[in-house]
Design a protein around this motif. Sequence first.
Motif, PDB file in Angstrom:
ATOM      1  N   TYR A  33     -20.879  13.150 -12.509  1.00 43.95           N
ATOM      2  CA  TYR A  33     -21.085  13.012 -13.956  1.00 43.95           C
ATOM      3  C   TYR A  33     -21.078  14.388 -14.622  1.00 43.95           C
ATOM      4  CZ  TYR A  33     -23.885  12.768 -18.211  1.00 43.95           C
ATOM      5  OH  TYR A  33     -24.361  12.936 -19.480  1.00 43.95           O
ATOM      6  N   GLN A  56     -17.818   8.312 -21.010  1.00 43.30           N
ATOM      7  CA  GLN A  56     -18.314   9.235 -19.991  1.00 43.30           C
ATOM      8  C   GLN A  56     -17.211  10.198 -19.563  1.00 43.30           C
ATOM      9  OE1 GLN A  56     -21.410   8.386 -16.981  1.00 43.30           O
ATOM     10  NE2 GLN A  56     -20.791   6.254 -17.209  1.00 43.30           N
ATOM     11  N   TYR A  83     -21.779  12.885 -21.664  1.00 45.82           N
ATOM     12  CA  TYR A  83     -21.581  11.688 -22.468  1.00 45.82           C
ATOM     13  C   TYR A  83     -20.845  12.057 -23.748  1.00 45.82           C
ATOM     14  CZ  TYR A  83     -25.040   9.003 -19.744  1.00 45.82           C
ATOM     15  OH  TYR A  83     -25.714   8.354 -18.763  1.00 45.82           O
ATOM     16  N   ASP A  86     -16.503   3.444 -21.313  1.00 41.79           N
ATOM     17  CA  ASP A  86     -17.477   2.609 -20.612  1.00 41.79           C
ATOM     18  C   ASP A  86     -17.900   1.476 -21.556  1.00 41.79           C
ATOM     19  OD1 ASP A  86     -20.522   3.407 -18.710  1.00 41.79           O
ATOM     20  OD2 ASP A  86     -19.229   1.653 -18.777  1.00 41.79           O
ATOM     21  N   LEU A 124     -16.202  12.457 -16.316  1.00 47.18           N
ATOM     22  CA  LEU A 124     -16.469  12.588 -14.886  1.00 47.18           C
ATOM     23  C   LEU A 124     -15.480  13.561 -14.266  1.00 47.18           C
ATOM     24  CD1 LEU A 124     -16.795   8.783 -13.978  1.00 47.18           C
ATOM     25  CD2 LEU A 124     -18.642  10.316 -14.619  1.00 47.18           C
ATOM     26  N   LEU A 152     -20.521   2.839 -14.183  1.00 45.94           N
ATOM     27  CA  LEU A 152     -19.707   2.191 -15.206  1.00 45.94           C
ATOM     28  C   LEU A 152     -20.056   0.712 -15.304  1.00 45.94           C
ATOM     29  CD1 LEU A 152     -16.255   3.756 -14.206  1.00 45.94           C
ATOM     30  CD2 LEU A 152     -17.825   4.573 -15.969  1.00 45.94           C
ATOM     31  N   SER A 169     -26.148   7.563 -15.279  1.00 43.56           N
ATOM     32  CA  SER A 169     -25.074   8.539 -15.472  1.00 43.56           C
ATOM     33  C   SER A 169     -24.132   8.510 -14.273  1.00 43.56           C
ATOM     34  CB  SER A 169     -25.662   9.947 -15.623  1.00 43.56           C
ATOM     35  OG  SER A 169     -26.511  10.017 -16.737  1.00 43.56           O
ATOM     36  N   ARG A 195     -20.479   3.478 -24.421  1.00 43.18           N
ATOM     37  CA  ARG A 195     -20.428   4.946 -24.383  1.00 43.18           C
ATOM     38  C   ARG A 195     -19.121   5.398 -23.766  1.00 43.18           C
ATOM     39  NH1 ARG A 195     -24.914   5.357 -19.476  1.00 43.18           N
ATOM     40  NH2 ARG A 195     -23.531   4.640 -17.805  1.00 43.18           N
TER      41      ARG A 195
END
Length: 576
Positions: free
Chosen positions: A441, A433, A444, A426, A435, A408, A405, A431
């Motif tokens: 993090y 993400q 998701y 990513d 941030l 990248l 998590s 996935r």
Amino acid sequence: EQHGSRTGGRDKRVQRSKTDAHHSSASPARVPRRKPSQKTRAQPTIDQNCRICYGEFTQPKQLPCLHTFCQNCLEKFVNPKLLVECPTCREETQLTVLGVAALPDNLAVGILRLSKDHEASSPAVQRRGNQRTISESGLNIGDPLSMKRQLQISFSNLEEFETTFQADIQELSQNINNTIERKMEELAEKKDALGKQLKKILKDKLELHENWRSQSEDLIERIDDEKLKESSAQHIMEMNTLGNSFGSLISKMDRMCAEKVSFDPNSLSLNLCKQSNPMEETKVARKASQNKLPALSTDFYKVATLEEVRKMKWQNCLQPRCAAICPWTGQIWVCSSGSREIAIFDSDDTFVHSFTNSAFLFPCSIAFKMETMEAFVLDKRQSSIFVVSPTYQVTRSIAREGKKSGCLNSPTALVLDNKGRLIVSDNGNDRIQVLDTDGTYVAYIGLHHQEDGKGYIQELSSPGGLALSMDGKAVAVADTGNCRIKIYSANSGRSLQCFGMRGRANGQLEKPIDVSWDTQGHLLVLDEGRVQVFTENGEFLRAVKVKEHLTGMSAIGQCVLLSDTYCVNKMIWKIK
């Protein structure tokens, strides 16, 4: 004798009482017992341990069936449809997107634990030793001495409660003061930052105006010189050149005078926008009435096509990937992956300059934060995000390569949502993400917990471009590996819409590379060799052929910027 008879009678009574006592102690079953009432039996007992882990409760959560379990234990029983089945009675409960955390806490368990801890650590309890409290022994109303003793104990308990309550109030008061002071310091810092931002905007604006004045004075001198020359072919060509320069300066002045700085009191941010020009609005309205279709409407797209306006390029241009408008200057920034630099164009598509950094290996996407006047440059090969200051210096980097998590793997695109968070495609980890701008993090998107809780279920395959809707509530993803488009909620990450399938027919997708929203809520998709237009519900509207092997697309008003190998093609939607 009378005395003896009395003595004998008393002895007999004592003997009978002893006998009765002996029988009562020897045969306790003969003593009649009062049956507990139905109300007493119905009262539920409070479990002190979780029935899943058999340990003390941690974050006790109560289901609608009134059974209580630890939050972490209960999360293991949640299925992909957000249904949780009670391990005790098997009753199913539909959860919200917040999951088990949204269930109510069982306050009775917490109060019971706190009361036990308080009794164990209370000085008054330690002083009393093994003395029973009122709550333990019950109320004895019939005995005056007992009532007096109970009232005396109540005085002591009340004093202890008042002392604790006063300490809690003082602690809360201190917390309130500290919080307010901290907020005041943050507001003061925000005030200073906004003041500096205003000064920067004013300085840049005045420099732009001074540059325009200088260019106008030079043009006036050139016009005066040409007036004195005799008419010739060269003179006519020079006058045509001066006429073009004159038109460009007048258009630039109109744009400069149309700019306005606005302040949003809710987000405490400054925005540089354009004022509405009555003349331009009249022209647009007249043109729309002639075509009888509003620009970028659903019916407009069904008959419109893309026409090239110009090619935006510079000397070192190689494999441009992304184009975005800088909100505090109005200039267009272009990420050039092949030449490892960022090129900047004026609002009239004139190349201004470019900058680079030794850390840039493959810059592929860019986003801007108006509050701090920072640019976030995504580098695919570095698997990092570089933060660029208003002076074009890299101040720090965010994230690194990996699968955990916050890490990248070959990211391809990023956007900044309304909460000031970075949403990153990513690609290598299949996935999306979310941030914070410091690299922390957050969440998701496109991943779901498996039923056994040991991993994730991936919805996306090699996600490509990202686009945030105009209201900031939805984010569209080009799910390249699955040949479809996914739309998620930008706030919760919940899936809102999914459309597309592999194919070359209208509405089908062969290789969706990039996506972009227009100002009317339509979704533009860059597919292999064409641009397709869909409604927000996935309804197909239009497909227009473009050059193959394009690498990126950005929608700016009625224009579309398509990234080619050696330039950025500026296209515009028109009705022939």
